[in-house]
Design a protein around this motif. Structure first.
Motif, mmCIF file in Angstrom:
data_model
loop_
_atom_site.group_PDB
_atom_site.id
_atom_site.type_symbol
_atom_site.label_atom_id
_atom_site.label_comp_id
_atom_site.label_asym_id
_atom_site.label_seq_id
_atom_site.Cartn_x
_atom_site.Cartn_y
_atom_site.Cartn_z
ATOM 1 N N LYS A 186 54.910 34.001 51.655
ATOM 2 C CA LYS A 186 56.278 34.302 52.576
ATOM 3 C C LYS A 186 57.511 34.594 51.511
ATOM 4 O O LYS A 186 58.126 35.547 52.166
ATOM 5 N N THR A 187 57.467 34.205 50.528
ATOM 6 C CA THR A 187 58.474 34.934 49.707
ATOM 7 C C THR A 187 58.397 36.105 48.826
ATOM 8 O O THR A 187 59.328 36.983 49.259
ATOM 9 N N ILE A 188 57.074 36.360 48.880
ATOM 10 C CA ILE A 188 56.999 37.910 48.408
ATOM 11 C C ILE A 188 55.662 38.345 48.899
ATOM 12 O O ILE A 188 54.542 38.066 48.485
ATOM 13 N N PRO A 189 55.723 39.139 50.099
ATOM 14 C CA PRO A 189 54.788 39.437 50.599
ATOM 15 C C PRO A 189 53.936 40.793 50.193
ATOM 16 O O PRO A 189 54.437 41.377 48.928
ATOM 17 N N ASN A 190 52.772 40.972 50.372
ATOM 18 C CA ASN A 190 51.922 42.129 49.733
ATOM 19 C C ASN A 190 51.518 42.170 48.483
ATOM 20 O O ASN A 190 51.655 43.339 47.917
ATOM 21 N N LEU A 191 51.267 41.104 47.923
ATOM 22 C CA LEU A 191 50.821 41.043 46.409
ATOM 23 C C LEU A 191 49.302 41.265 46.476
ATOM 24 O O LEU A 191 48.454 40.885 47.215
ATOM 25 N N LYS A 192 49.028 41.957 45.282
ATOM 26 C CA LYS A 192 47.699 42.181 44.993
ATOM 27 C C LYS A 192 47.027 41.168 43.882
ATOM 28 O O LYS A 192 47.947 40.876 42.851
ATOM 29 N N PRO A 193 46.135 40.540 44.004
ATOM 30 C CA PRO A 193 45.521 39.519 43.087
ATOM 31 C C PRO A 193 45.134 40.362 41.806
ATOM 32 O O PRO A 193 44.591 41.252 41.815
ATOM 33 N N PHE A 194 45.273 39.535 40.723
ATOM 34 C CA PHE A 194 44.879 39.974 39.400
ATOM 35 C C PHE A 194 43.535 40.203 39.333
ATOM 36 O O PHE A 194 42.685 39.645 39.839
ATOM 37 N N SER A 195 43.042 41.657 39.067
ATOM 38 C CA SER A 195 41.862 41.773 38.718
ATOM 39 C C SER A 195 41.419 42.085 37.335
ATOM 40 O O SER A 195 42.229 43.150 36.791
ATOM 41 N N TYR A 196 40.640 41.571 36.725
ATOM 42 C CA TYR A 196 40.253 41.753 35.330
ATOM 43 C C TYR A 196 39.821 43.140 34.712
ATOM 44 O O TYR A 196 40.475 43.766 34.092
ATOM 45 N N GLU A 197 39.056 43.511 35.842
ATOM 46 C CA GLU A 197 38.805 45.206 35.477
ATOM 47 C C GLU A 197 39.768 46.079 35.723
ATOM 48 O O GLU A 197 39.861 47.135 34.935
ATOM 49 N N ARG A 198 40.413 45.869 36.651
ATOM 50 C CA ARG A 198 41.508 46.779 37.095
ATOM 51 C C ARG A 198 42.895 46.551 36.231
ATOM 52 O O ARG A 198 43.473 47.714 35.892
ATOM 53 N N HIS A 199 43.156 45.689 35.994
ATOM 54 C CA HIS A 199 44.792 45.091 35.481
ATOM 55 C C HIS A 199 44.488 44.733 33.966
ATOM 56 O O HIS A 199 45.685 45.083 33.316
ATOM 57 N N HIS A 200 43.776 44.197 33.505
ATOM 58 C CA HIS A 200 43.758 43.429 32.080
ATOM 59 C C HIS A 200 44.118 44.356 30.898
ATOM 60 O O HIS A 200 45.288 44.402 30.316
ATOM 61 N N ASP A 201 43.483 45.472 30.658
ATOM 62 C CA ASP A 201 43.550 46.235 29.534
ATOM 63 C C ASP A 201 44.871 47.138 29.969
ATOM 64 O O ASP A 201 45.749 47.644 28.945
ATOM 65 N N SER A 202 44.794 47.861 30.998
ATOM 66 C CA SER A 202 45.790 48.760 31.390
ATOM 67 C C SER A 202 47.464 48.423 31.800
ATOM 68 O O SER A 202 48.052 49.071 31.675
ATOM 69 N N HIS A 203 47.283 47.286 32.413
ATOM 70 C CA HIS A 203 48.472 46.857 32.885
ATOM 71 C C HIS A 203 49.218 45.336 32.392
ATOM 72 O O HIS A 203 50.305 45.103 32.732
#
Length: 196
Positions: free
Chosen positions: A7-24
């Motif tokens: 409700k506070t921050i809509p449209n969040l994407k869950p952390f994905s190890y493959e997608r986010h870990h190294d690059s983001h």
């Protein structure tokens, strides 16, 4: 995700190890938004599970871990906390405390030549960031317009602006995105032109 966070921050994407870990995530400079008016803290999640927290001239090294469900354990001055990570976009990280209705919001400044030292700096940064994003999306996107109960399009905003300038159509015609079903958002061509 807790209802409180959603409700506070809509449209969040869950952390994905493959997608986010190294690059983001790893080796990025994450400025903590919570409490920035009192003290600025920069969090850098490094390899080998080292978390570096910088405040003015003071640097603290602590640890972090991630489990198979992408839940983080972070050692802080308040003890061990368990959080789930989400991204609002590539530059905004949210760590949601799993034991309380609270979260920490971070902005990644690694790719920007900007200093975030206050709430005003953050507001300016976010306003400029999203203004650019909206302009780019609007400029590249196509829209239908409705005039005298008939639908026309799709056209780019640039084409619509030319039609308005030549007097072919009114700037007050309602428009809808190509992916929308109706004109219920009540957006007009004039609104799109103003965003460019």
């Amino acid at each position: 995700m807790s209802d409180y966070l959603h409700k506070t921050i809509p449209n969040l994407k869950p952390f994905s190890y493959e997608r986010h870990h190294d690059s983001h995530f790893i080796n990025q400079r994450w400025v903590l938004v919570n409490g920035i008016s009192k003290k600025k803290s920069i969090y850098t999640f490094k390899e080998d599970n080292i978390l570096e927290i910088s405040q003015k001239d003071n640097v603290i090294q602590t640890s972090w871990n991630i489990n198979i469900q992408n839940i983080f354990s972070i050692e802080t001055e308040d003890g061990l906390i368990t959080v789930k990570a989400y991204f609002k976009d590539d530059d905004i990280l949210v760590l949601n405390n799993q034991n309380k209705d609270e979260f920490a919001l971070y902005i990644n400044t690694s790719k920007y030549d900007v200093e975030l030292n206050s709430i005003e700096d953050i507001n300016t940064f976010l306003k400029e960031k999203y203004k650019k994003k909206v302009s780019t999306i609007i400029y590249d996107h196509e829209f239908y317009y409705i005039e005298q109960s008939k639908e026309y399009g799709p056209f780019t905003v640039e084409t619509l602006a030319e039609k308005v300038k030549s007097g072919e159509i009114s700037a007050y015609c309602f428009v809808k995105d190509v992916n929308e079903y109706d004109y219920s958002k009540r957006m007009r061509i004039e609104d799109l032109i103003n965003e460019l």
